[in-house]
Write a protein that holds these residues in place. Sequence first.
Motif, PDB file in Angstrom:
ATOM      1  N   SER B 166       0.804  -1.231   0.000  1.00  0.00           N
ATOM      2  CA  SER B 166       0.000   0.000   0.000  1.00  0.00           C
ATOM      3  C   SER B 166       0.838   1.282   0.000  1.00  0.00           C
ATOM      4  O   SER B 166       0.363   2.319  -0.451  1.00  0.00           O
ATOM      5  CB  SER B 166      -0.964  -0.008   1.189  1.00  0.00           C
ATOM      6  OG  SER B 166      -0.234  -0.064   2.389  1.00  0.00           O
ATOM      7  N   ASN B 167       2.063   1.206   0.482  1.00  0.00           N
ATOM      8  CA  ASN B 167       2.869   2.428   0.502  1.00  0.00           C
ATOM      9  C   ASN B 167       3.905   2.477  -0.615  1.00  0.00           C
ATOM     10  O   ASN B 167       4.778   3.344  -0.619  1.00  0.00           O
ATOM     11  CB  ASN B 167       3.577   2.569   1.846  1.00  0.00           C
ATOM     12  CG  ASN B 167       2.577   2.766   2.966  1.00  0.00           C
ATOM     13  OD1 ASN B 167       1.633   3.552   2.808  1.00  0.00           O
ATOM     14  ND2 ASN B 167       2.743   2.029   4.048  1.00  0.00           N
ATOM     15  N   LEU B 168       3.796   1.550  -1.548  1.00  0.00           N
ATOM     16  CA  LEU B 168       4.842   1.458  -2.566  1.00  0.00           C
ATOM     17  C   LEU B 168       4.551   2.331  -3.783  1.00  0.00           C
ATOM     18  O   LEU B 168       3.401   2.522  -4.173  1.00  0.00           O
ATOM     19  CB  LEU B 168       4.998   0.011  -3.050  1.00  0.00           C
ATOM     20  CG  LEU B 168       5.501  -1.011  -2.040  1.00  0.00           C
ATOM     21  CD1 LEU B 168       5.672  -2.362  -2.728  1.00  0.00           C
ATOM     22  CD2 LEU B 168       6.808  -0.568  -1.399  1.00  0.00           C
ATOM     23  N   CYS B 169       5.657   2.816  -4.359  1.00  0.00           N
ATOM     24  CA  CYS B 169       5.573   3.510  -5.645  1.00  0.00           C
ATOM     25  C   CYS B 169       6.349   2.657  -6.656  1.00  0.00           C
ATOM     26  O   CYS B 169       7.543   2.441  -6.509  1.00  0.00           O
ATOM     27  CB  CYS B 169       6.183   4.906  -5.515  1.00  0.00           C
ATOM     28  SG  CYS B 169       6.359   5.730  -7.099  1.00  0.00           S
ATOM     29  N   VAL B 170       5.628   2.146  -7.651  1.00  0.00           N
ATOM     30  CA  VAL B 170       6.236   1.238  -8.628  1.00  0.00           C
ATOM     31  C   VAL B 170       6.245   1.916  -9.998  1.00  0.00           C
ATOM     32  O   VAL B 170       5.234   2.486 -10.421  1.00  0.00           O
ATOM     33  CB  VAL B 170       5.438  -0.087  -8.703  1.00  0.00           C
ATOM     34  CG1 VAL B 170       6.066  -1.040  -9.719  1.00  0.00           C
ATOM     35  CG2 VAL B 170       5.357  -0.743  -7.330  1.00  0.00           C
ATOM     36  N   VAL B 171       7.392   1.841 -10.673  1.00  0.00           N
ATOM     37  CA  VAL B 171       7.520   2.466 -11.993  1.00  0.00           C
ATOM     38  C   VAL B 171       7.767   1.392 -13.051  1.00  0.00           C
ATOM     39  O   VAL B 171       8.663   0.562 -12.885  1.00  0.00           O
ATOM     40  CB  VAL B 171       8.708   3.464 -12.019  1.00  0.00           C
ATOM     41  CG1 VAL B 171       8.759   4.193 -13.363  1.00  0.00           C
ATOM     42  CG2 VAL B 171       8.600   4.461 -10.882  1.00  0.00           C
ATOM     43  N   LEU B 172       6.970   1.395 -14.112  1.00  0.00           N
ATOM     44  CA  LEU B 172       7.225   0.507 -15.252  1.00  0.00           C
ATOM     45  C   LEU B 172       7.757   1.350 -16.407  1.00  0.00           C
ATOM     46  O   LEU B 172       7.147   2.368 -16.761  1.00  0.00           O
ATOM     47  CB  LEU B 172       5.945  -0.206 -15.702  1.00  0.00           C
ATOM     48  CG  LEU B 172       5.458  -1.339 -14.807  1.00  0.00           C
ATOM     49  CD1 LEU B 172       4.478  -0.824 -13.778  1.00  0.00           C
ATOM     50  CD2 LEU B 172       4.802  -2.434 -15.636  1.00  0.00           C
ATOM     51  N   ILE B 173       8.858   0.896 -16.983  1.00  0.00           N
ATOM     52  CA  ILE B 173       9.538   1.715 -17.991  1.00  0.00           C
ATOM     53  C   ILE B 173       9.536   1.029 -19.351  1.00  0.00           C
ATOM     54  O   ILE B 173       9.862  -0.151 -19.452  1.00  0.00           O
ATOM     55  CB  ILE B 173      11.022   1.945 -17.601  1.00  0.00           C
ATOM     56  CG1 ILE B 173      11.139   2.499 -16.188  1.00  0.00           C
ATOM     57  CG2 ILE B 173      11.699   2.886 -18.596  1.00  0.00           C
ATOM     58  CD1 ILE B 173      12.562   2.479 -15.652  1.00  0.00           C
ATOM     59  N   GLY B 174       9.215   1.802 -20.389  1.00  0.00           N
ATOM     60  CA  GLY B 174       9.479   1.335 -21.750  1.00  0.00           C
ATOM     61  C   GLY B 174       8.264   0.885 -22.521  1.00  0.00           C
ATOM     62  O   GLY B 174       7.275   1.611 -22.600  1.00  0.00           O
ATOM     63  N   ASP B 175       8.362  -0.329 -23.086  1.00  0.00           N
ATOM     64  CA  ASP B 175       7.348  -0.778 -24.039  1.00  0.00           C
ATOM     65  C   ASP B 175       6.128  -1.362 -23.345  1.00  0.00           C
ATOM     66  O   ASP B 175       5.960  -2.563 -23.228  1.00  0.00           O
ATOM     67  CB  ASP B 175       7.956  -1.812 -24.989  1.00  0.00           C
ATOM     68  CG  ASP B 175       7.022  -2.134 -26.146  1.00  0.00           C
ATOM     69  OD1 ASP B 175       5.899  -1.579 -26.175  1.00  0.00           O
ATOM     70  OD2 ASP B 175       7.407  -2.930 -27.011  1.00  0.00           O
ATOM     71  N   ILE B 176       5.255  -0.479 -22.880  1.00  0.00           N
ATOM     72  CA  ILE B 176       4.019  -0.915 -22.232  1.00  0.00           C
ATOM     73  C   ILE B 176       3.067  -1.460 -23.299  1.00  0.00           C
ATOM     74  O   ILE B 176       2.366  -2.435 -23.091  1.00  0.00           O
ATOM     75  CB  ILE B 176       3.314   0.282 -21.528  1.00  0.00           C
ATOM     76  CG1 ILE B 176       4.289   1.125 -20.720  1.00  0.00           C
ATOM     77  CG2 ILE B 176       2.129  -0.184 -20.694  1.00  0.00           C
ATOM     78  CD1 ILE B 176       4.842   0.503 -19.497  1.00  0.00           C
ATOM     79  N   ARG B 177       3.062  -0.823 -24.467  1.00  0.00           N
ATOM     80  CA  ARG B 177       2.076  -1.135 -25.501  1.00  0.00           C
ATOM     81  C   ARG B 177       2.094  -2.615 -25.905  1.00  0.00           C
ATOM     82  O   ARG B 177       1.060  -3.250 -25.993  1.00  0.00           O
ATOM     83  CB  ARG B 177       2.322  -0.278 -26.753  1.00  0.00           C
ATOM     84  CG  ARG B 177       1.281  -0.482 -27.847  1.00  0.00           C
ATOM     85  CD  ARG B 177       1.647   0.261 -29.118  1.00  0.00           C
ATOM     86  NE  ARG B 177       1.590   1.699 -28.967  1.00  0.00           N
ATOM     87  CZ  ARG B 177       0.504   2.444 -29.220  1.00  0.00           C
ATOM     88  NH1 ARG B 177      -0.600   1.874 -29.642  1.00  0.00           N
ATOM     89  NH2 ARG B 177       0.542   3.754 -29.071  1.00  0.00           N
ATOM     90  N   HIS B 178       3.279  -3.142 -26.144  1.00  0.00           N
ATOM     91  CA  HIS B 178       3.363  -4.507 -26.670  1.00  0.00           C
ATOM     92  C   HIS B 178       3.616  -5.544 -25.588  1.00  0.00           C
ATOM     93  O   HIS B 178       3.851  -6.705 -25.886  1.00  0.00           O
ATOM     94  CB  HIS B 178       4.479  -4.585 -27.721  1.00  0.00           C
ATOM     95  CG  HIS B 178       4.308  -3.604 -28.837  1.00  0.00           C
ATOM     96  ND1 HIS B 178       4.980  -2.408 -28.887  1.00  0.00           N
ATOM     97  CD2 HIS B 178       3.495  -3.622 -29.923  1.00  0.00           C
ATOM     98  CE1 HIS B 178       4.621  -1.735 -29.963  1.00  0.00           C
ATOM     99  NE2 HIS B 178       3.713  -2.446 -30.615  1.00  0.00           N
ATOM    100  N   SER B 179       3.607  -5.124 -24.317  1.00  0.00           N
ATOM    101  CA  SER B 179       4.057  -6.020 -23.259  1.00  0.00           C
ATOM    102  C   SER B 179       2.914  -6.676 -22.493  1.00  0.00           C
ATOM    103  O   SER B 179       2.130  -6.016 -21.822  1.00  0.00           O
ATOM    104  CB  SER B 179       4.934  -5.240 -22.268  1.00  0.00           C
ATOM    105  OG  SER B 179       5.241  -6.069 -21.171  1.00  0.00           O
ATOM    106  N   ARG B 180       2.866  -8.006 -22.566  1.00  0.00           N
ATOM    107  CA  ARG B 180       1.889  -8.741 -21.750  1.00  0.00           C
ATOM    108  C   ARG B 180       2.328  -8.753 -20.294  1.00  0.00           C
ATOM    109  O   ARG B 180       1.501  -8.825 -19.390  1.00  0.00           O
ATOM    110  CB  ARG B 180       1.708 -10.149 -22.284  1.00  0.00           C
ATOM    111  CG  ARG B 180       3.008 -10.937 -22.456  1.00  0.00           C
ATOM    112  CD  ARG B 180       2.759 -12.222 -23.250  1.00  0.00           C
ATOM    113  NE  ARG B 180       3.989 -12.893 -23.621  1.00  0.00           N
ATOM    114  CZ  ARG B 180       4.137 -13.590 -24.742  1.00  0.00           C
ATOM    115  NH1 ARG B 180       3.154 -13.685 -25.599  1.00  0.00           N
ATOM    116  NH2 ARG B 180       5.268 -14.204 -25.012  1.00  0.00           N
TER     117      ARG B 180
END
Lengths: 438, 326
Positions: B166-180
């Motif tokens: 609940s207190n976490l900040c998570v970052v996803l970087i890059g190719d979100i569009r094609h990524s399952r």
Amino acid sequence: MSVTTEQVIIIDRVQLLDNDTEHRITIRDGHVESIVASSDASKETGPNVLVIDGQGQTAVRGLCDLYSRLREPGLTRKGSIATESQAALASGFTKVLCSPDTQPTIDSIATVQLIRQRAEAAQGAEILPIAALTVGLAGEQLSELATLQAAGCPAASQADVPVGNTNVLYSAMEYAASFSMPLFMTARDSQLGAGGCAHAGAMATKLGLPSIPVAAETVALARLLELCRETECRLHISRISSARSLQMIDAAKQAALPVTCDVALHHLFFTDEQLAGYDSTFHSEVPFRSLADRDALREGLRAGIIDAICTDHAPHDRDASLAPFPATEPGLSAYHWALPLILQLPELVGLPLNQVFEKLSAAPRRIIDGAEHTGMTEGEQADFFLLNKDAAVDPMKVSLESVGTNHPLNIHSAESLGLSPMLGRVSHAFLQSRHHPF
Amino acid sequence: MSLADPQFNALGELHHFIDIDGLDKSLLTQILDTAEGFAGVNDRTIKNVPLLRGKTVANLFFENSTRTRTAFELAAKRLSADVLNVDLVTSSTNKGESLLDTLHVLEALQCDMFVVRHGESGAAHFIARHVSPSINVINGGDGQHSHPTQGMLDMFTIRRHKGDFSNLCVVLIGDIRHSRVARSDISALVKLGTGEVRVVGPRTLVPSDVESLGVTIFPTLEKALVGADVIMGLRLQKERMRTATVPSSGEFYRTYGLSPERLALAKPDALIMHPGPTNRGVEIAGSVADGKQSVILEQVTYGIAVRMAVMSIVMGNATNLRRAQS
């Protein structure tokens, strides 16, 4: 269903769309002899007279479908001229323009003649083949448009295959303009959105489906409209799907370009949200777009920017749906549910029923031939059907009428799709001096 | 309005594991807790447990894969199942046989579980809807849609290091569009109540309306990294660089590459994660991938325990269902 051939048919106590009082329509030798109030005059009787009690039914001018796929020649596992023309007639469509995306495509006299002969033998709706604009729909060489027009093609089209080469498109539009042949074009860019199977929105993102942005339609539409301005070709935009396209067509009409457009019936009901769970019954070549787009299409119809409604009928065999969503073949088999959906439009769109039917009868006929005959005027060949607005659709008849069962309403209840109960059935159709009781 | 979720059986229990989207937080937690038990198995001398003894698991991979297939194979073997690897990339579906016909043939071989990887989004849903009810389907990745076991092993890795979400900040970087992987991670993070999920990448790689999944789009990697507890890189496929989506690997690294300098913007104890295989010098600097904050190899190890958990849960549910129906 059988075809009856009585010399005189009297339909008594039937209502007209714009008139609730009971009328008596007399048809003699296939032509409308008189339409009078039921209380007037006495009824003719005799051995060659068929009297139909029209009480509770409405006489409606025969509908004209500007875009349908009959799948013959070449794809008869999906449908045939016999099955689909009967399915059309059972839904009130007495005239159907069939897409040239058959195998072979409709780019030769031989194919046109084959279709016309089979249609005559089938004795269903009248079938008018749309000519393939380019040979094999390959987007390279023009078809013999003048010859095809003389053979009975009222328009030419590229079906769902965009013309990538703008030189070819420009020439095609100039050439068609030479013969005042309307072009039915679907606004779809040849590259943007190619390989896509869903509207580029939240649902496609969630499901990871290759998507088709609105710009794939509007970029192509802008190109078509500019070429229309240059060539003065009669341009009919087939099956628009987005709010932005409506604005562009509205502007083109205000600039007096010779442009008309239609919307597929199902685009007035469904949105991309219904793809949830990979429901391939909603997989449509022209994708279902956002709620805002659907609402704009309804408003465009009400406001008259959209001239006509077509069915975009696309029957498939069962195997066509047995694959992961992107690999299923797009299209809805539309006829079986068309009439009940049409009858819900007045409430959803805000148009009286006679004006809704106008978008499916007079308007499409104006687009293809400009003729004003109504099929329900004294002296004309009868071309109308009797509609029982309160009769429920018989789900068992789906597979009898059309080969295709690929339609959301074959697996979802009307209620679950947010629709009113599916009511509305044709009881009799009259066309081409024939009488079809259903 | 939409089709019923095929993941649940008549008792409302997980029958197929297809997509995190249809599962609730308690089920995700159950998977993580079960995996916790299996993580200990890996440290023992005798690593096998007999939960799937006598069962046959078929790995049906319609796309090439080494890592995922191996991890599933190992997980099944540690549960004492018999494992059948069927190479479908060069097999009958390429000879024109329909996917459904291929499935029916494999069903006739009387396997108990299919682990499926397929290039079309929705393929696992389709297969789950059409297989015999005696077979459990585990999604090993479908098109650009979902890779739920990867999502769960990522959650397992995060939970082991950070505890509560609940207190976490998570970052996803890059190719979100094609990524399952991105879709499954986002879905799991949101369901587990993660404080903030950020995505960052060039707009060519961030899909339409991605905010509807419950994430916030950040304009630059520098801004996205500030305050981050977990940083997840995603693989940039080389073919993307041959089209108009990204001009070159060099420019991608200069704008969205996870360099030591950029890493310093995140919290000092931020985890570095990546589903692999990594492109060093494209998505991530070699020194960051190998650095002390990286848990990339732990993810691989935990993948076995998480897959054991998923397989044993669905197989246990299948047993429950058979008992209830007999």
